[in-house]
Design a protein around this motif. Sequence first.
Motif, PDB file in Angstrom:
ATOM      1  N   HIS A  13      67.493  26.656   3.398  1.00  0.00           N
ATOM      2  CA  HIS A  13      68.139  27.964   3.464  1.00  0.00           C
ATOM      3  C   HIS A  13      69.390  27.909   4.331  1.00  0.00           C
ATOM      4  O   HIS A  13      70.406  28.537   4.014  1.00  0.00           O
ATOM      5  CB  HIS A  13      67.159  29.004   4.009  1.00  0.00           C
ATOM      6  CG  HIS A  13      67.661  30.401   3.898  1.00  0.00           C
ATOM      7  ND1 HIS A  13      68.426  30.992   4.887  1.00  0.00           N
ATOM      8  CD2 HIS A  13      67.526  31.316   2.916  1.00  0.00           C
ATOM      9  CE1 HIS A  13      68.727  32.216   4.517  1.00  0.00           C
ATOM     10  NE2 HIS A  13      68.191  32.449   3.314  1.00  0.00           N
ATOM     11  N   ARG A  29      68.536  33.977   9.957  1.00  0.00           N
ATOM     12  CA  ARG A  29      67.800  34.174   8.692  1.00  0.00           C
ATOM     13  C   ARG A  29      67.076  32.886   8.291  1.00  0.00           C
ATOM     14  O   ARG A  29      65.966  32.932   7.768  1.00  0.00           O
ATOM     15  CB  ARG A  29      68.794  34.593   7.612  1.00  0.00           C
ATOM     16  CG  ARG A  29      68.222  34.824   6.274  1.00  0.00           C
ATOM     17  CD  ARG A  29      67.431  36.104   6.243  1.00  0.00           C
ATOM     18  NE  ARG A  29      66.985  36.340   4.883  1.00  0.00           N
ATOM     19  CZ  ARG A  29      66.493  37.454   4.475  1.00  0.00           C
ATOM     20  NH1 ARG A  29      66.359  38.453   5.297  1.00  0.00           N
ATOM     21  NH2 ARG A  29      66.100  37.594   3.236  1.00  0.00           N
ATOM     22  N   SER A  30      67.676  31.734   8.555  1.00  0.00           N
ATOM     23  CA  SER A  30      67.040  30.452   8.238  1.00  0.00           C
ATOM     24  C   SER A  30      65.793  30.235   9.087  1.00  0.00           C
ATOM     25  O   SER A  30      64.793  29.690   8.612  1.00  0.00           O
ATOM     26  CB  SER A  30      68.023  29.306   8.452  1.00  0.00           C
ATOM     27  OG  SER A  30      69.112  29.424   7.579  1.00  0.00           O
ATOM     28  N   MET A  84      62.074  24.381   3.994  1.00  0.00           N
ATOM     29  CA  MET A  84      62.581  25.694   3.592  1.00  0.00           C
ATOM     30  C   MET A  84      63.659  26.214   4.551  1.00  0.00           C
ATOM     31  O   MET A  84      64.669  26.772   4.109  1.00  0.00           O
ATOM     32  CB  MET A  84      61.423  26.683   3.486  1.00  0.00           C
ATOM     33  CG  MET A  84      60.491  26.363   2.328  1.00  0.00           C
ATOM     34  SD  MET A  84      59.127  27.494   2.207  1.00  0.00           S
ATOM     35  CE  MET A  84      59.916  28.871   1.442  1.00  0.00           C
ATOM     36  N   ALA A  90      72.166  26.295   2.415  1.00  0.00           N
ATOM     37  CA  ALA A  90      72.670  27.146   1.338  1.00  0.00           C
ATOM     38  C   ALA A  90      73.482  28.324   1.855  1.00  0.00           C
ATOM     39  O   ALA A  90      74.469  28.722   1.231  1.00  0.00           O
ATOM     40  CB  ALA A  90      71.496  27.648   0.499  1.00  0.00           C
ATOM     41  N   THR A  91      73.094  28.888   3.009  1.00  0.00           N
ATOM     42  CA  THR A  91      73.743  30.131   3.461  1.00  0.00           C
ATOM     43  C   THR A  91      74.482  30.009   4.786  1.00  0.00           C
ATOM     44  O   THR A  91      75.295  30.881   5.103  1.00  0.00           O
ATOM     45  CB  THR A  91      72.688  31.244   3.616  1.00  0.00           C
ATOM     46  OG1 THR A  91      71.754  30.864   4.625  1.00  0.00           O
ATOM     47  CG2 THR A  91      71.988  31.508   2.303  1.00  0.00           C
ATOM     48  N   VAL A 108      63.112  32.334   7.547  1.00  0.00           N
ATOM     49  CA  VAL A 108      62.621  31.672   6.339  1.00  0.00           C
ATOM     50  C   VAL A 108      61.721  30.497   6.705  1.00  0.00           C
ATOM     51  O   VAL A 108      60.696  30.257   6.061  1.00  0.00           O
ATOM     52  CB  VAL A 108      63.809  31.210   5.449  1.00  0.00           C
ATOM     53  CG1 VAL A 108      63.338  30.286   4.337  1.00  0.00           C
ATOM     54  CG2 VAL A 108      64.526  32.411   4.864  1.00  0.00           C
TER      55      VAL A 108
END
Length: 107
Positions: free
Chosen positions: A35, A44-45, A31, A38-39, A48
């Motif tokens: 993430h 933030r990863s 996950m 993707a971003t 997550v």
Amino acid sequence: QSFKLLGFLDVKNVPCARESVLYGSLGSLVMGLGHFLATSRVRRSCDVAVGGFICTMLGYWFYCRYNLAQQRIQQRMLKEGMKNRILFEGTSLDPQKRQTGSEKSDA
């Protein structure tokens, strides 16, 4: 040798603990890396990834413990059935015993 996670969860002796931690870490990696790809946001990863670890670990923990409880119930029922089979074998209460014609007319 025993390994305690967070000081209280004995991973070696508690059923399902080892598998839950391993699947949680794998879920965290998948996950968090997904993430990030993707971003491209590192902080933030990581958040997550921590959330993925907790969710995956708890999800597998409950799944594994539920299956373990079902398995123990089935083992208890089988043990009781085997005990009853030995106890009632050869008696009139034996469900496997077939009644003959003379026994049917006496009853």
